[in-house]
Design a protein around this motif. Structure first.
Motif, PDB file in Angstrom:
ATOM      1  N   UNK A  36     -21.673 -15.708 -26.791  1.00 46.02           N
ATOM      2  CA  UNK A  36     -22.321 -16.289 -27.961  1.00 46.02           C
ATOM      3  C   UNK A  36     -23.769 -16.660 -27.686  1.00 46.02           C
ATOM      4  N   UNK A  37     -24.137 -16.778 -26.409  1.00 40.41           N
ATOM      5  CA  UNK A  37     -25.478 -17.186 -26.082  1.00 40.41           C
ATOM      6  C   UNK A  37     -25.639 -18.681 -26.189  1.00 40.41           C
ATOM      7  N   UNK A  38     -26.489 -19.251 -25.371  1.00 36.68           N
ATOM      8  CA  UNK A  38     -26.696 -20.694 -25.353  1.00 36.68           C
ATOM      9  C   UNK A  38     -27.928 -21.019 -26.169  1.00 36.68           C
ATOM     10  N   UNK A  39     -27.744 -21.809 -27.258  1.00 35.46           N
ATOM     11  CA  UNK A  39     -28.860 -22.236 -28.070  1.00 35.46           C
ATOM     12  C   UNK A  39     -29.502 -21.109 -28.857  1.00 35.46           C
ATOM     13  N   UNK A  40     -28.802 -20.005 -29.049  1.00 33.52           N
ATOM     14  CA  UNK A  40     -29.354 -18.889 -29.801  1.00 33.52           C
ATOM     15  C   UNK A  40     -28.374 -18.476 -30.890  1.00 33.52           C
ATOM     16  N   UNK A  41     -28.856 -17.639 -31.794  1.00 33.40           N
ATOM     17  CA  UNK A  41     -27.957 -17.125 -32.820  1.00 33.40           C
ATOM     18  C   UNK A  41     -26.894 -16.241 -32.176  1.00 33.40           C
ATOM     19  N   UNK A  42     -25.737 -16.090 -32.831  1.00 31.58           N
ATOM     20  CA  UNK A  42     -24.712 -15.194 -32.287  1.00 31.58           C
ATOM     21  C   UNK A  42     -25.245 -13.776 -32.109  1.00 31.58           C
ATOM     22  N   UNK A  43     -24.645 -13.065 -31.185  1.00 31.49           N
ATOM     23  CA  UNK A  43     -25.109 -11.733 -30.816  1.00 31.49           C
ATOM     24  C   UNK A  43     -25.214 -10.793 -32.012  1.00 31.49           C
ATOM     25  N   UNK A  44     -24.217 -10.804 -32.885  1.00 29.83           N
ATOM     26  CA  UNK A  44     -24.204  -9.844 -33.990  1.00 29.83           C
ATOM     27  C   UNK A  44     -25.298 -10.129 -35.003  1.00 29.83           C
ATOM     28  N   UNK A  45     -25.819 -11.374 -35.028  1.00 33.11           N
ATOM     29  CA  UNK A  45     -26.942 -11.685 -35.908  1.00 33.11           C
ATOM     30  C   UNK A  45     -28.265 -11.328 -35.250  1.00 33.11           C
ATOM     31  N   UNK A  46     -28.340 -11.472 -33.923  1.00 29.93           N
ATOM     32  CA  UNK A  46     -29.558 -11.064 -33.217  1.00 29.93           C
ATOM     33  C   UNK A  46     -29.698  -9.542 -33.196  1.00 29.93           C
ATOM     34  N   UNK A  60     -20.744   3.549 -24.140  1.00 27.41           N
ATOM     35  CA  UNK A  60     -21.979   4.173 -23.672  1.00 27.41           C
ATOM     36  C   UNK A  60     -23.165   3.801 -24.549  1.00 27.41           C
ATOM     37  N   UNK A  61     -22.912   3.525 -25.822  1.00 28.12           N
ATOM     38  CA  UNK A  61     -23.984   3.251 -26.785  1.00 28.12           C
ATOM     39  C   UNK A  61     -24.517   1.830 -26.724  1.00 28.12           C
ATOM     40  N   UNK A  62     -23.831   0.940 -26.017  1.00 27.59           N
ATOM     41  CA  UNK A  62     -24.233  -0.469 -26.025  1.00 27.59           C
ATOM     42  C   UNK A  62     -25.710  -0.658 -25.670  1.00 27.59           C
ATOM     43  N   UNK A  63     -26.262  -0.013 -24.610  1.00 24.21           N
ATOM     44  CA  UNK A  63     -27.694  -0.208 -24.310  1.00 24.21           C
ATOM     45  C   UNK A  63     -28.627   0.302 -25.413  1.00 24.21           C
ATOM     46  N   UNK A  64     -28.143   1.183 -26.299  1.00 26.52           N
ATOM     47  CA  UNK A  64     -28.956   1.680 -27.401  1.00 26.52           C
ATOM     48  C   UNK A  64     -28.967   0.719 -28.581  1.00 26.52           C
ATOM     49  N   UNK A 119     -30.564  -5.409 -26.479  1.00 27.11           N
ATOM     50  CA  UNK A 119     -31.475  -5.541 -25.347  1.00 27.11           C
ATOM     51  C   UNK A 119     -30.684  -5.686 -24.056  1.00 27.11           C
ATOM     52  N   UNK A 120     -31.353  -5.445 -22.939  1.00 25.22           N
ATOM     53  CA  UNK A 120     -30.670  -5.518 -21.648  1.00 25.22           C
ATOM     54  C   UNK A 120     -30.073  -6.902 -21.411  1.00 25.22           C
ATOM     55  N   UNK A 121     -30.771  -7.949 -21.846  1.00 27.90           N
ATOM     56  CA  UNK A 121     -30.270  -9.303 -21.631  1.00 27.90           C
ATOM     57  C   UNK A 121     -28.983  -9.575 -22.395  1.00 27.90           C
ATOM     58  N   UNK A 122     -28.700  -8.763 -23.412  1.00 33.13           N
ATOM     59  CA  UNK A 122     -27.512  -8.972 -24.239  1.00 33.13           C
ATOM     60  C   UNK A 122     -26.365  -8.039 -23.875  1.00 33.13           C
ATOM     61  N   UNK A 123     -26.511  -7.255 -22.802  1.00 33.38           N
ATOM     62  CA  UNK A 123     -25.477  -6.259 -22.489  1.00 33.38           C
ATOM     63  C   UNK A 123     -24.134  -6.920 -22.199  1.00 33.38           C
ATOM     64  N   UNK A 124     -24.141  -7.976 -21.397  1.00 37.48           N
ATOM     65  CA  UNK A 124     -22.863  -8.614 -21.064  1.00 37.48           C
ATOM     66  C   UNK A 124     -22.226  -9.234 -22.303  1.00 37.48           C
ATOM     67  N   UNK A 125     -23.047  -9.881 -23.135  1.00 41.88           N
ATOM     68  CA  UNK A 125     -22.515 -10.460 -24.366  1.00 41.88           C
ATOM     69  C   UNK A 125     -21.960  -9.375 -25.279  1.00 41.88           C
ATOM     70  N   UNK A 126     -22.676  -8.252 -25.381  1.00 43.87           N
ATOM     71  CA  UNK A 126     -22.190  -7.142 -26.204  1.00 43.87           C
ATOM     72  C   UNK A 126     -20.896  -6.576 -25.642  1.00 43.87           C
ATOM     73  N   UNK A 127     -20.789  -6.541 -24.320  1.00 43.20           N
ATOM     74  CA  UNK A 127     -19.549  -6.077 -23.697  1.00 43.20           C
ATOM     75  C   UNK A 127     -18.393  -7.000 -24.076  1.00 43.20           C
ATOM     76  N   UNK A 128     -18.650  -8.301 -24.091  1.00 38.69           N
ATOM     77  CA  UNK A 128     -17.614  -9.237 -24.501  1.00 38.69           C
ATOM     78  C   UNK A 128     -17.168  -9.007 -25.931  1.00 38.69           C
ATOM     79  N   UNK A 129     -18.130  -8.765 -26.826  1.00 37.87           N
ATOM     80  CA  UNK A 129     -17.777  -8.474 -28.207  1.00 37.87           C
ATOM     81  C   UNK A 129     -16.996  -7.168 -28.307  1.00 37.87           C
TER      82      UNK A 129
END
Length: 430
Positions: A6-16, A137-141, A144-154
């Motif tokens: 979800x990220x700390x102090x930021x909007x949820x990943x799917x909104x970013x 495979x499409x996650x990095x597309x 951003x790189x900083x969100x890869x782990x969060x995207x993997x969780x989603x």
């Protein structure tokens, strides 16, 4: 490995990352539909078709539904590597929708034979075998790189929500409207997913192509060479493939346990499926916060899973079974998010299409064997005995993961520079 999805102090990943959010919603729809069809068809075979081979019939159906992920791995790798990922995802979802829509007409008339049910399951599994590694495979597309782990969780949580939603709906719809209702719902979900993905722009796709064009062009290796150059990952995948022999058998054992031990209806199967899915969902979002390296966490989680799988065999009670499956689901989700995020950083970008296809194939290779073996055993052993077999078989796999993969690894020079911290974490066992 400690970032929250979800990220700390930021909007949820799917909104970013709104493009990723829509693709994730499409994956959610496809996997809910796939799971709803699988669970609904298995409960239909166990509860409605009669005969003395319910275990074998349901195990054979699950085997057929998992063969494409294994058999098509080389083809899938070429498709994902050679075509635009948005096109691949949309075509896979659209093809699945058309197949189920074609089966909806005879199903509504009550004229869908068992062989057609097996054929639809095979076709849906083939489409999903293309869809899932392509999205990974499409996650990095998409982020951003900083969100890869969060995207993997989603992304991993999609399977959890699918288990929760599809597993809950499948038996209930079969009890109320028969298999025809399941087929109609699946067709609508797949076609809507295809429309969602077609409407998405992959914002980082062009940048990914440009980055791969800079510097010397890396050789695209065969699937065998990919794993040969990653011995640590190879050992991890082999351990998880062995674990899958016993963990995935739960999809055969649960309906048999419900009917033979609890004497209950499809609503109980739905609750058990929901408990497993809910646990996996929570594990997918909290697994990154568990202290310790991936190997240590994975070994402990497999040991806990072994105990939880055996519990319903010792205590014939619905509440005990629900609690056990909740724990099993959490462990599976926690293991998944830790190791897939690790693989995202360890595997070179040029190898990712092939790697994630072969990962899905290797982990799925034991599912057909598990489904057929435990289904056949279910015609001769009680469901409580099958639970004990699951727990007893998984315990040595937990020890093997700790012993084989926890002694450190020596492949740091063969992985991208940004994977070195993750590799150090992966080698920690204390």
């Amino acid at each position: 490995m400690s970032a929250s999805p979800w990220g700390a102090g930021r909007r949820p990943l799917v909104l970013r990352n709104p493009s990723f959010g829509r693709v994730w919603a499409g994956q959610l729809l496809t996997q809910v539909a796939s799971r709803m069809f699988q669970v609904g068809a298995v409960w239909w075979l166990v509860s409605s078709t009669g005969g003395g081979h319910r275990g074998f019939d349901s195990g054979l159906f699950l085997m057929v539904s998992t063969v494409p992920a294994v058999a098509l791995a080389p083809v899938v790798a070429r498709i994902v590597a050679g075509r635009a990922h948005r096109t691949v995802l949309a075509c896979a979802a659209g093809a699945a929708g058309l197949v189920v829509a074609a089966a909806a007409v005879p199903a509504r008339a009550g004229a869908l034979p068992m062989t057609a049910v097996y054929a639809v399951g095979l076709a849906l599994a083939a489409c999903q075998a293309v869809f899932d590694p392509c999205l990974t495979t499409s996650v990095p597309e998409l982020v951003r790189d900083a969100d890869i782990e969060a995207a993997t969780g989603f992304e991993l949580s999609t399977q959890s929500v699918a288990g929760l939603g599809g597993g809950l709906l499948g038996p209930l719809v079969v009890d109320s409207g028969g298999l025809a209702g399941v087929v109609a719902g699946c067709a609508a979900a797949y076609l809507l997913a295809a429309l969602l993905i077609v409407s998405v722009r992959f914002p980082r796709a062009a940048a990914t192509v440009r980055d791969s064009a800079h510097g010397p062009v890396a050789e695209r290796r065969t699937l065998r060479r990919i794993l040969a150059r990653l011995p640590f990952i190879r050992r991890v995948l082999l351990c998880f493939a062995a674990a899958n022999v016993f963990t995935t058998a739960v999809y055969v054992v649960m309906p048999l346990y419900t009917r033979g031990v609890l004497g209950a209806t499809g609503s109980t199967v739905a609750l058990l499926e929901a408990a497993l899915g809910a646990g996996t969902l929570v594990g997918s979002f909290t697994g990154a916060r568990v202290p310790g390296g991936p190997v240590a966490v994975g070994s402990v989680c497999l040991a806990v899973t072994a105990a939880a799988l055996a519990l319903p065999g010792l205590v014939a009670d619905r509440s005990a079974a629900l609690g056990a499956l909740l724990v099993v689901g959490w462990c599976v989700g926690a293991i998944g998010v830790r190791f897939v995020a690790l693989f995202q950083r360890m595997v070179p970008a040029v190898d990712k299409p092939g790697f994630f296809a072969v990962m899905q194939a290797l982990l799925g290779a034991t599912f057909p064997l598990s489904s057929l073996a435990f289904g056949a055993l279910g015609d001769h052993l009680t469901a409580r005995t099958l639970c004990l077999v699951q727990g007893a078989g998984l315990a040595p796999v937990a020890l093997a993961l700790w012993w084989l993969c926890g002694r450190g690894n020596t492949e740091g020079t063969q992985t991208p520079a940004d994977a070195v911290p993750a590799l150090a974490t992966a080698g920690e066992t204390s």
